[in-house]
Scaffold this motif. Structure first.
Motif, PDB file in Angstrom:
ATOM      1  N   ASN A   7       0.859  -1.293  -0.019  1.00  0.00           N
ATOM      2  CA  ASN A   7      -0.028  -0.001   0.147  1.00  0.00           C
ATOM      3  C   ASN A   7       0.790   1.074   0.021  1.00  0.00           C
ATOM      4  OD1 ASN A   7      -2.109   1.702   0.340  1.00  0.00           O
ATOM      5  ND2 ASN A   7      -3.130   0.612   2.069  1.00  0.00           N
ATOM      6  N   GLY A   8       0.798   2.181  -1.020  1.00  0.00           N
ATOM      7  CA  GLY A   8       1.618   3.424  -0.889  1.00  0.00           C
ATOM      8  C   GLY A   8       2.636   3.394  -1.881  1.00  0.00           C
ATOM      9  N   LEU A   9       3.179   2.020  -2.341  1.00  0.00           N
ATOM     10  CA  LEU A   9       4.160   2.064  -2.816  1.00  0.00           C
ATOM     11  C   LEU A   9       4.308   2.911  -4.368  1.00  0.00           C
ATOM     12  CD1 LEU A   9       6.848   0.714  -2.250  1.00  0.00           C
ATOM     13  CD2 LEU A   9       6.186  -1.331  -3.611  1.00  0.00           C
ATOM     14  N   MET A  10       3.114   2.672  -5.012  1.00  0.00           N
ATOM     15  CA  MET A  10       3.169   3.239  -6.295  1.00  0.00           C
ATOM     16  C   MET A  10       2.941   4.848  -6.411  1.00  0.00           C
ATOM     17  SD  MET A  10       3.304   0.711  -8.077  1.00  0.00           S
ATOM     18  CE  MET A  10       3.085   1.090  -9.610  1.00  0.00           C
ATOM     19  N   ARG A  11       2.569   5.440  -5.238  1.00  0.00           N
ATOM     20  CA  ARG A  11       2.549   6.792  -5.072  1.00  0.00           C
ATOM     21  C   ARG A  11       3.742   7.471  -4.677  1.00  0.00           C
ATOM     22  NH1 ARG A  11      -2.224   7.133  -0.957  1.00  0.00           N
ATOM     23  NH2 ARG A  11      -0.620   7.659   0.126  1.00  0.00           N
ATOM     24  N   THR A  12       4.828   6.897  -4.281  1.00  0.00           N
ATOM     25  CA  THR A  12       5.993   7.258  -3.644  1.00  0.00           C
ATOM     26  C   THR A  12       6.462   8.512  -4.195  1.00  0.00           C
ATOM     27  OG1 THR A  12       6.490   5.255  -2.826  1.00  0.00           O
ATOM     28  CG2 THR A  12       8.250   6.706  -2.905  1.00  0.00           C
ATOM     29  N   PHE A  13       6.734   8.438  -5.900  1.00  0.00           N
ATOM     30  CA  PHE A  13       7.395   9.524  -6.436  1.00  0.00           C
ATOM     31  C   PHE A  13       6.335  10.392  -7.235  1.00  0.00           C
ATOM     32  CE2 PHE A  13      10.459   6.275  -5.953  1.00  0.00           C
ATOM     33  CZ  PHE A  13      11.714   7.283  -5.346  1.00  0.00           C
ATOM     34  N   ARG A  14       5.034  10.319  -6.792  1.00  0.00           N
ATOM     35  CA  ARG A  14       3.926  10.656  -7.739  1.00  0.00           C
ATOM     36  C   ARG A  14       3.476  12.059  -6.875  1.00  0.00           C
ATOM     37  NH1 ARG A  14      -0.526   6.794  -8.943  1.00  0.00           N
ATOM     38  NH2 ARG A  14      -1.560   8.060  -7.162  1.00  0.00           N
ATOM     39  N   GLU A  15       3.592  12.115  -5.717  1.00  0.00           N
ATOM     40  CA  GLU A  15       3.173  13.232  -4.893  1.00  0.00           C
ATOM     41  C   GLU A  15       4.293  14.414  -4.730  1.00  0.00           C
ATOM     42  OE1 GLU A  15      -0.199  10.691  -2.226  1.00  0.00           O
ATOM     43  OE2 GLU A  15       2.043  10.961  -1.586  1.00  0.00           O
ATOM     44  N   PRO A  16       4.067  15.494  -5.418  1.00  0.00           N
ATOM     45  CA  PRO A  16       5.162  16.653  -5.303  1.00  0.00           C
ATOM     46  C   PRO A  16       5.714  16.907  -3.868  1.00  0.00           C
ATOM     47  CG  PRO A  16       3.346  17.429  -6.602  1.00  0.00           C
ATOM     48  CD  PRO A  16       2.893  16.082  -5.924  1.00  0.00           C
ATOM     49  N   TRP A  17       4.611  16.794  -3.031  1.00  0.00           N
ATOM     50  CA  TRP A  17       5.390  17.025  -1.710  1.00  0.00           C
ATOM     51  C   TRP A  17       6.248  15.925  -0.942  1.00  0.00           C
ATOM     52  CZ3 TRP A  17       3.948  14.614   3.063  1.00  0.00           C
ATOM     53  CH2 TRP A  17       2.607  13.539   3.060  1.00  0.00           C
ATOM     54  N   ARG A  18       6.062  14.710  -1.798  1.00  0.00           N
ATOM     55  CA  ARG A  18       7.071  13.847  -1.194  1.00  0.00           C
ATOM     56  C   ARG A  18       8.104  13.490  -2.370  1.00  0.00           C
ATOM     57  NH1 ARG A  18       3.630   8.505  -0.443  1.00  0.00           N
ATOM     58  NH2 ARG A  18       5.419   7.686   0.641  1.00  0.00           N
ATOM     59  N   SER A  19       8.292  14.069  -3.257  1.00  0.00           N
ATOM     60  CA  SER A  19       9.427  13.926  -4.141  1.00  0.00           C
ATOM     61  C   SER A  19       9.874  15.258  -4.648  1.00  0.00           C
ATOM     62  CB  SER A  19       8.751  13.425  -5.469  1.00  0.00           C
ATOM     63  OG  SER A  19       7.421  13.940  -6.013  1.00  0.00           O
ATOM     64  N   ARG A  20      10.172  15.971  -3.855  1.00  0.00           N
ATOM     65  CA  ARG A  20      11.069  17.427  -4.005  1.00  0.00           C
ATOM     66  C   ARG A  20      10.348  18.290  -4.757  1.00  0.00           C
ATOM     67  NH1 ARG A  20      16.036  13.872  -4.337  1.00  0.00           N
ATOM     68  NH2 ARG A  20      16.598  13.420  -2.193  1.00  0.00           N
ATOM     69  N   GLY A  21       9.088  18.232  -4.690  1.00  0.00           N
ATOM     70  CA  GLY A  21       8.246  19.391  -5.500  1.00  0.00           C
ATOM     71  C   GLY A  21       8.426  20.709  -4.730  1.00  0.00           C
ATOM     72  N   ALA A  22       7.763  21.987  -5.153  1.00  0.00           N
ATOM     73  CA  ALA A  22       7.888  23.154  -4.484  1.00  0.00           C
ATOM     74  C   ALA A  22       7.388  23.046  -3.251  1.00  0.00           C
ATOM     75  CB  ALA A  22       7.153  24.094  -5.161  1.00  0.00           C
ATOM     76  N   LEU A  23       6.269  22.286  -2.809  1.00  0.00           N
ATOM     77  CA  LEU A  23       5.729  22.235  -1.468  1.00  0.00           C
ATOM     78  C   LEU A  23       6.419  21.329  -0.453  1.00  0.00           C
ATOM     79  CD1 LEU A  23       3.188  22.859  -0.056  1.00  0.00           C
ATOM     80  CD2 LEU A  23       2.323  20.212  -0.715  1.00  0.00           C
ATOM     81  N   ALA A  24       7.295  20.794  -1.060  1.00  0.00           N
ATOM     82  CA  ALA A  24       8.414  20.043   0.005  1.00  0.00           C
ATOM     83  C   ALA A  24       9.491  21.073   0.501  1.00  0.00           C
ATOM     84  CB  ALA A  24       9.202  18.824  -0.924  1.00  0.00           C
ATOM     85  N   TYR A  25       9.884  22.011  -0.351  1.00  0.00           N
ATOM     86  CA  TYR A  25      10.836  22.941  -0.020  1.00  0.00           C
ATOM     87  C   TYR A  25      10.105  23.849   0.809  1.00  0.00           C
ATOM     88  CZ  TYR A  25      14.209  21.574  -3.480  1.00  0.00           C
ATOM     89  OH  TYR A  25      15.305  20.773  -3.923  1.00  0.00           O
ATOM     90  N   VAL A  26       8.630  24.128   0.782  1.00  0.00           N
ATOM     91  CA  VAL A  26       8.279  25.096   1.544  1.00  0.00           C
ATOM     92  C   VAL A  26       7.789  24.192   2.991  1.00  0.00           C
ATOM     93  CG1 VAL A  26       5.735  25.973   2.312  1.00  0.00           C
ATOM     94  CG2 VAL A  26       6.520  26.205   0.012  1.00  0.00           C
ATOM     95  N   VAL A  27       7.670  22.854   3.207  1.00  0.00           N
ATOM     96  CA  VAL A  27       7.592  22.325   4.249  1.00  0.00           C
ATOM     97  C   VAL A  27       8.724  22.168   5.092  1.00  0.00           C
ATOM     98  CG1 VAL A  27       7.180  19.865   5.413  1.00  0.00           C
ATOM     99  CG2 VAL A  27       5.817  20.899   3.488  1.00  0.00           C
ATOM    100  N   ALA A  28      10.106  22.169   4.209  1.00  0.00           N
ATOM    101  CA  ALA A  28      11.398  22.150   4.912  1.00  0.00           C
ATOM    102  C   ALA A  28      11.889  23.525   5.282  1.00  0.00           C
ATOM    103  CB  ALA A  28      12.450  21.601   3.681  1.00  0.00           C
ATOM    104  N   ALA A  29      11.300  24.605   4.771  1.00  0.00           N
ATOM    105  CA  ALA A  29      11.728  25.888   5.161  1.00  0.00           C
ATOM    106  C   ALA A  29      10.884  26.137   6.468  1.00  0.00           C
ATOM    107  CB  ALA A  29      11.275  27.067   4.066  1.00  0.00           C
ATOM    108  N   LEU A  30       9.752  25.848   6.619  1.00  0.00           N
ATOM    109  CA  LEU A  30       9.002  25.757   7.741  1.00  0.00           C
ATOM    110  C   LEU A  30       9.492  25.170   8.955  1.00  0.00           C
ATOM    111  CD1 LEU A  30       5.334  25.474   6.673  1.00  0.00           C
ATOM    112  CD2 LEU A  30       6.422  27.603   7.383  1.00  0.00           C
TER     113      LEU A  30
END
Ligand code: SF4
Ligand code: SF4
Length: 365
Positions: A7-30
């Motif tokens: 479960n969840g394996l196929m989504r690993t790289f599809r969601e931007p917040w989990r694959s270094r998309g812009a949202l990931a940088y925002v979360v890291a900054a926070l």
């Protein structure tokens, strides 16, 4: 929930917040911003007082526990179809809430110190410093001395470092719960492995040296003025203060947690934690191993993708080679996500073949 452990394996790289998309940088900054505020300002103190907590550190303990409980729910939703995962995460969260939040909150109400009983030296770097030991009741000083120097290494020898890194430690607990969405971001390249070996053992050496210098300073009663000034003085650049700043605040907090969304949740454990380095040495000598069933691997790579410590598990599985790696924290995820049931975590006497095993190269993916 899917019952195959996938479960969840196929989504690993599809969601931007989990694959270094812009949202990931925002979360890291926070996250990094939060740690900067926590360590170098008093902005959280009024909020702590308003909530009836004695200090910002107790508020941090409360937030930490909430993050672990929420992260545990996320983790178990995806990987709760395994008894090992369920029990391990329940124990880890329970230890955090009981020993690293409630007990430090309650003990001072009965005249005791605010002691964090789930953290041992050298992770909790000042636990064996003379200034700390002399401020504790004898039973607690003994608890930390025996726990750090005897019990932790012996258990790592017997059961592998998973007993601490994946069942007890709050840093590992946060990584396995709140940090789980980013576990696949841990690098498994040869370069990252070389960096890890040098960095984690360097921090361990510095932790031991710092403690040794402070014991020496206490033994001479701070008699040699310059030595005391350099080692234990109040200036930010004395050995004592510098270790706390660089390792305790920057590497463990700002970088170690702040960079979860960019480099995976075990950045601290893998590259900088002196406890992980020390327990890893005992694990290598001991009985823990990951057993590989022969000729079963289909080279899908799920195990390597999901290893939070960047271990190229697939290369061992492909070679029918059971193994013990000092870095492995025994989270069990490689075995959990394997569609063929190739891998098994064991505490067993080494077979002759394992003793004679060849060191496998770490390959770039
Ligand atoms: S090798 Fe397996 S058990 Fe060890 S850290 Fe990696 S995923 Fe966890
Ligand atoms: S050991 Fe399992 S998960 Fe790893 S590559 Fe082989 S089949 Fe895939």
């Amino acid at each position: 929930m899917d019952q195959q452990g996938q479960n969840g394996l196929m989504r690993t790289f599809r969601e931007p917040w989990r694959s270094r998309g812009a949202l990931a940088y925002v979360v890291a900054a926070l996250l990094t911003g939060f740690y900067v505020v926590l360590y170098w300002t008093e902005w959280l103190t009024p909020a702590a007082v308003a909530l009836g907590l004695r200090s910002k550190w107790l508020l941090y303990g409360a937030l930490y526990s909430v993050a672990m409980v929420g992260g545990a729910a996320y983790y178990l939703r995806h990987h709760g179809n395994s008894r090992y995962n369920r029990v391990r995460i329940a124990v880890n969260v329970g230890v955090q809430v009981a020993l690293a939040f409630l007990l430090p909150l309650i003990m001072p109400l009965f005249g005791g110190p605010e002691a964090y009983l789930s953290y041992f030296w050298p992770l909790s770097y000042d636990k064996l410093w003379p200034s700390t030991l002399s401020s504790l009741p004898v039973y607690l000083a003994l608890y930390f001395i025996v726990g750090s120097l005897l019990v932790a290494p012996l258990l790592a020898y017997r059961y592998g470092k998973r007993w601490y890194c994946s069942w007890v430690c709050g840093c590992g607990g946060l990584a396995n719960t709140f940090g789980d969405p980013w576990r696949h971001l841990t690098a498994s390249s040869t370069r990252s492995w070389r960096f890890e070996k040098v960095s984690v053992h360097t921090v361990m050496f510095v932790a031991v040296l710092t403690t040794f210098l402070l014991v020496l300073d206490a033994a001479t009663d701070g008699a040699t003025g310059t030595f005391h000034w350099l080692v234990a003085g109040g200036q930010w650049w004395s050995v004592k203060q510098l270790y706390g700043l660089v390792v305790g605040a920057i590497l463990a907090g700002v970088v170690g947690v702040g960079f979860y969304p960019l480099f995976g949740p075990r950045l601290w454990c893998r590259n900088f934690c002196p406890m992980a380095a020390m327990l890893g040495l005992f694990q290598k000598l001991g009985r823990f191993r990951i057993a590989v069933k022969k000729d079963m691997c289909i080279s899908c790579g799920n195990c390597t993708t999901y290893c939070e410590m960047g271990i190229d598990v697939r290369s061992y599985a492909q070679s029918n080679q059971s193994f013990t790696r000092a870095a492995c924290v025994g989270c069990g995820m490689c075995a959990h996500v394997c569609p063929r049931g190739v891998l098994r975590l064991e505490n067993a006497p080494r077979e002759q073949a394992d003793k004679a095993r060849v060191r496998l190269p770490v390959v770039d993916l």
